[in-house]
Design an enzyme around this catalytic site. Sequence first.
Site, mmCIF file in Angstrom:
data_model
loop_
_atom_site.group_PDB
_atom_site.id
_atom_site.type_symbol
_atom_site.label_atom_id
_atom_site.label_comp_id
_atom_site.label_asym_id
_atom_site.label_seq_id
_atom_site.Cartn_x
_atom_site.Cartn_y
_atom_site.Cartn_z
ATOM 1 N N CYS A 201 1.104 21.200 -46.025
ATOM 2 C CA CYS A 201 1.293 21.523 -47.447
ATOM 3 C C CYS A 201 0.441 22.722 -47.837
ATOM 4 C CB CYS A 201 0.940 20.321 -48.302
ATOM 5 S SG CYS A 201 -0.571 19.519 -47.788
ATOM 6 N N GLU B 25 2.254 15.056 -55.222
ATOM 7 C CA GLU B 25 1.743 16.267 -54.568
ATOM 8 C C GLU B 25 2.923 16.869 -53.835
ATOM 9 O OE1 GLU B 25 -1.342 17.236 -55.113
ATOM 10 O OE2 GLU B 25 -1.705 15.404 -56.234
HETATM 11 P P1 NAP Z 1 10.464 14.311 -48.777
HETATM 12 O O1 NAP Z 1 11.737 14.594 -48.084
HETATM 13 O O2 NAP Z 1 10.380 14.643 -50.222
HETATM 14 O O3 NAP Z 1 10.162 12.751 -48.547
HETATM 15 C C1 NAP Z 1 9.044 12.073 -49.077
HETATM 16 C C2 NAP Z 1 9.438 10.645 -49.458
HETATM 17 O O4 NAP Z 1 10.109 10.665 -50.705
HETATM 18 C C3 NAP Z 1 10.376 9.959 -48.501
HETATM 19 O O5 NAP Z 1 10.084 8.580 -48.466
HETATM 20 C C4 NAP Z 1 11.726 10.196 -49.128
HETATM 21 O O6 NAP Z 1 12.646 9.237 -48.735
HETATM 22 C C5 NAP Z 1 11.399 10.083 -50.595
HETATM 23 N N1 NAP Z 1 12.332 10.825 -51.446
HETATM 24 C C6 NAP Z 1 12.628 12.149 -51.347
HETATM 25 N N2 NAP Z 1 13.493 12.502 -52.320
HETATM 26 C C7 NAP Z 1 13.741 11.382 -53.034
HETATM 27 C C8 NAP Z 1 14.560 11.102 -54.177
HETATM 28 N N3 NAP Z 1 15.282 12.054 -54.771
HETATM 29 N N4 NAP Z 1 14.583 9.832 -54.647
HETATM 30 C C9 NAP Z 1 13.865 8.877 -54.048
HETATM 31 N N5 NAP Z 1 13.081 9.074 -52.970
HETATM 32 C C10 NAP Z 1 13.013 10.307 -52.477
HETATM 33 O O7 NAP Z 1 9.274 15.117 -48.100
HETATM 34 P P2 NAP Z 1 8.931 15.257 -46.546
HETATM 35 O O8 NAP Z 1 10.060 15.789 -45.818
HETATM 36 O O9 NAP Z 1 8.445 13.983 -46.051
HETATM 37 O O10 NAP Z 1 7.705 16.304 -46.545
HETATM 38 C C11 NAP Z 1 7.861 17.696 -46.594
HETATM 39 C C12 NAP Z 1 7.401 18.269 -47.934
HETATM 40 O O11 NAP Z 1 6.208 17.635 -48.345
HETATM 41 C C13 NAP Z 1 7.051 19.738 -47.914
HETATM 42 O O12 NAP Z 1 7.588 20.381 -49.045
HETATM 43 C C14 NAP Z 1 5.536 19.789 -47.973
HETATM 44 O O13 NAP Z 1 4.981 20.937 -48.503
HETATM 45 C C15 NAP Z 1 5.270 18.587 -48.805
HETATM 46 N N6 NAP Z 1 3.933 18.051 -48.607
HETATM 47 C C16 NAP Z 1 3.043 18.107 -49.626
HETATM 48 C C17 NAP Z 1 1.750 17.648 -49.450
HETATM 49 C C18 NAP Z 1 0.766 17.710 -50.582
HETATM 50 O O14 NAP Z 1 -0.256 17.090 -50.532
HETATM 51 N N7 NAP Z 1 1.036 18.426 -51.635
HETATM 52 C C19 NAP Z 1 1.370 17.059 -48.239
HETATM 53 C C20 NAP Z 1 2.305 16.986 -47.219
HETATM 54 C C21 NAP Z 1 3.595 17.474 -47.428
HETATM 55 P P3 NAP Z 1 14.081 9.673 -48.222
HETATM 56 O O15 NAP Z 1 13.888 10.270 -46.887
HETATM 57 O O16 NAP Z 1 14.824 8.399 -48.273
HETATM 58 O O17 NAP Z 1 14.624 10.725 -49.148
#
Ligand code: NAP
Length: 518
Positions: free
Chosen positions: A297, A260
């Site tokens: 989100c 998501e």
């Molecule tokens: P994030 O930076 O993508 O991190 C999410 C998780 O994924 C973290 O554990 C992160 O660890 C890991 N991760 C990220 N990139 C990775 C990669 N290339 N390889 C391996 N692991 C990776 O997201 P966030 O900052 O927590 O949240 C913000 C985003 O989430 C926004 O875009 C928001 O819209 C979205 N969101 C979506 C929903 C939904 O239901 N659709 C709900 C809430 C939030 P690391 O920190 O180690 O990279």
Amino acid sequence: MHFLAGSVEGGDGAPFSALDPIGGAELQPVYREASKDQVDRACVAAAAAADPFAATPPATRAALLRDIADGLQGLGDALVERVQAETALPAARVEGERARTIMQLNQFADLVEDGSWVDARIDHADPDRQPMPKPDLRRMHLPLGPVAVFGASNFPLAYSVAGGDTAPALAAGCPVIVKGHPAHPGTSEMVGGVIQAAVAKNGLPAGTFSLLHGRLHETGEALVSHEAVKAVGFTGSHGGGRALCDIAAARREPIPVFAEMGSANPVVVLPNALRQRGAAVAAQLAASALLAQGQFCTSPGMVVWLDGEGSEAFSATLREQLTGAAPGPAVHPSIRQGYERAMAELTTLPVELSAAADRAVNSSDVCPALLQATPQAFLQNARLRTEIYGPAVLAVVCEDAAQLQQVLAALDGHLTATVHGDGADFVEHAAAVAALRSRAGRLIANGVPTGVEVSSAMVHGGPYPAASDARFSAVGVTSILRWVRPACWQDWPQDQLPVELQDDNPRGISRLVNGEPG
Ligand code: NAP
């Protein structure tokens, strides 16, 4: 500490700490990056737990989920305080999120006990059928096996260690390995401790649950690449979700990733609504976009309307409400940096920016903004059509219905789309509504997209890139369907069938027998 299949471990991986979102100071304690060996041991233990955990009686899994729910409540104010220290979210918001997380766990406990979620179908044999006899066929859902879970930073409880991926995975009978979000390791550790205790209390295999900390992408990548992992749940950014999808698809055994990701949640204001209540709609939209500094989100990040009566009042109110709002803290420094990068990038494009940037802003704060682009600029610049994560709204004013249609046709998939319309609006602009219907998981009439009800009819997902697989929801009890596969038994001995498929239906679940409820 890591919770690794029943044990509590430190390790000698690179140290890291959570950061105070306000001020950026390092918070104690220090966590250690999980090693490759720890990832491997968690996965191997999860694989060993998969069959015995899948075979547990529903009552045991329901008890596990309820014990986790009770354990979260039992952490009391200490949990709320740690979440606040790591995210700067207000206490009321954290308490609300905890209540939602507990409710989700209890809903899945009820679902498992009820048992009908396995979607049992029985088609009896017909040995006399011509030209070929018909076999006895029975099908139901079975758990997929170990699930790797990645939570998001903006929902440290509801989309994290015991959140909307973990609860249905455990309910289905899948062991879970969580890669904790590095922005809230302390919160993750408290919740992980509750789950590990509940696993032990219910006599479940130790590999049923592990929590590994890490802030390097390699750690998450190693988890998704491990052959023991059979599915991935991810909530977060598009970049992260897409990276994990690509890794999973390139494995010797490709596995599903239910990611998501980001969404701009377009809002369309139709002419009657614009004329009759434009200013009120603008105020409602701005309030929704400003909630939690736009770190939802479902935050509405894009609004489109037709120029005409009410347009000026709508535009003026939106600008006033957004630029007049106080800046506030991002949940962690990298979210703020990402917002600032996005704003800098957008200002190199043909957009008009209105933000109260001259106001004193704490270094941790993100400043609300209104961006305005012409339909031509919107159509020519893909960046304008993607999520701006934070308190910003992009406005696009169209000259006529044909241009509105062009703009909507250029949209990618989103979690939600909102339409404001009165009287004949919905009929006269049916094509616009249809364009949104095919691009969003949830359509909202005359409301706001923020506030996701946890209900069985909810769809929290949508066409790519909002989600990696639009057929499933990440919220509500149907989210369990991500962690199961259909399995069929043909002409199988009655006493060897799962109880859900036996003729006398000992669990009394809802089933389809020869196409009829029974
Ligand atoms: P994030 O930076 O993508 O991190 C999410 C998780 O994924 C973290 O554990 C992160 O660890 C890991 N991760 C990220 N990139 C990775 C990669 N290339 N390889 C391996 N692991 C990776 O997201 P966030 O900052 O927590 O949240 C913000 C985003 O989430 C926004 O875009 C928001 O819209 C979205 N969101 C979506 C929903 C939904 O239901 N659709 C709900 C809430 C939030 P690391 O920190 O180690 O990279």
